[in-house]
Design an enzyme around this catalytic site. Sequence first.
Site, PDB file in Angstrom:
ATOM      1  N   LEU A   1     -65.488  57.880  44.140  1.00 39.08           N
ATOM      2  CA  LEU A   1     -65.244  59.295  44.392  1.00 39.08           C
ATOM      3  C   LEU A   1     -64.069  59.525  45.338  1.00 39.08           C
ATOM      4  O   LEU A   1     -63.255  60.429  45.127  1.00 39.08           O
ATOM      5  CB  LEU A   1     -66.509  59.946  44.967  1.00 39.08           C
ATOM      6  CG  LEU A   1     -66.420  61.432  45.317  1.00 39.08           C
ATOM      7  CD1 LEU A   1     -66.153  62.264  44.075  1.00 39.08           C
ATOM      8  CD2 LEU A   1     -67.709  61.891  46.000  1.00 39.08           C
ATOM      9  N   LYS A   2     -63.959  58.716  46.391  1.00 48.32           N
ATOM     10  CA  LYS A   2     -62.904  58.932  47.389  1.00 48.32           C
ATOM     11  C   LYS A   2     -61.510  58.725  46.820  1.00 48.32           C
ATOM     12  O   LYS A   2     -60.535  59.300  47.320  1.00 48.32           O
ATOM     13  CB  LYS A   2     -63.116  58.029  48.594  1.00 48.32           C
ATOM     14  CG  LYS A   2     -62.987  56.548  48.289  1.00 48.32           C
ATOM     15  CD  LYS A   2     -63.239  55.691  49.525  1.00 48.32           C
ATOM     16  CE  LYS A   2     -63.109  54.207  49.206  1.00 48.32           C
ATOM     17  NZ  LYS A   2     -63.359  53.363  50.394  1.00 48.32           N
ATOM     18  N   GLY A   3     -61.364  57.886  45.785  1.00 51.90           N
ATOM     19  CA  GLY A   3     -60.080  57.715  45.138  1.00 51.90           C
ATOM     20  C   GLY A   3     -59.021  57.080  46.017  1.00 51.90           C
ATOM     21  O   GLY A   3     -59.311  56.251  46.881  1.00 51.90           O
TER      22      GLY A   3
END
Length: 245
Positions: free
Chosen positions: A126-128
């Site tokens: 999610l944080k990428g």
Amino acid sequence: MKTIVRPYGDTTGDGMTQVSFTLPIPHDKLAEGAALQLAAKMGLEPAMLVHAKQIGDGFTFFVVYGSVRHLVELDKVQVVQRDFDLLSAKEVNTIVKQRLRRKLSVVGACIGTDAHTVGIDAILNLKGIAGEKGLEYYRELKVLNMGAQVTVPELVAAARSEKADAVLVSQVVTQRDAHLHNTREMSAAFREAFPAGKRPLLIVGGPRFDEMMTQELGVDRIFGRGTTPREVASYLVHRVAREGR
């Protein structure tokens, strides 16, 4: 547009180039002379030694600076150009929902003995990376990140269980071309396990891959250094949703 260019250092077209390398000899005058000899054989003439430092027992790191006569012919350069639109997360979700009418399934892993998950995590988590959210952020994508040191049979089994549309493999360890051997093993296993036309997209990424080697390695796409989650998501939509693969 120019078709012939030369390296630039102090003035336009002067051919100045800086390179670094390590020689397996201790740092002394002989080592510095050896570095300059190598630079000359590489085509740097005249070459200047701008940095030399011993690193460990019997090894010296060098930086040399010099002019080369070589020209770069841009019309003969071969690269893989992006052949799909770069989409926003909203556009990706919309296309997947409209075309597939289900979530697009993605399985990712580092295979073999490779324990470097930074690359696969940057794309999937999610944080990428670099201000972009990973594929887990896309609500119409179902993502399974298997982590590191996953065997090829485990990856094939997970892809089958998840009904994967695409399999993403990250390879950072490149000693003795381990990334190439692992990729060939993986692609062969998927072709054996899935009937023609039913195999998920096989996508590999890592800093040492040549993006021109897709056919040789038996994969659908290779992504190199600097790839972002948005690029991967856009490619998946281009291949799976828009082409109906």
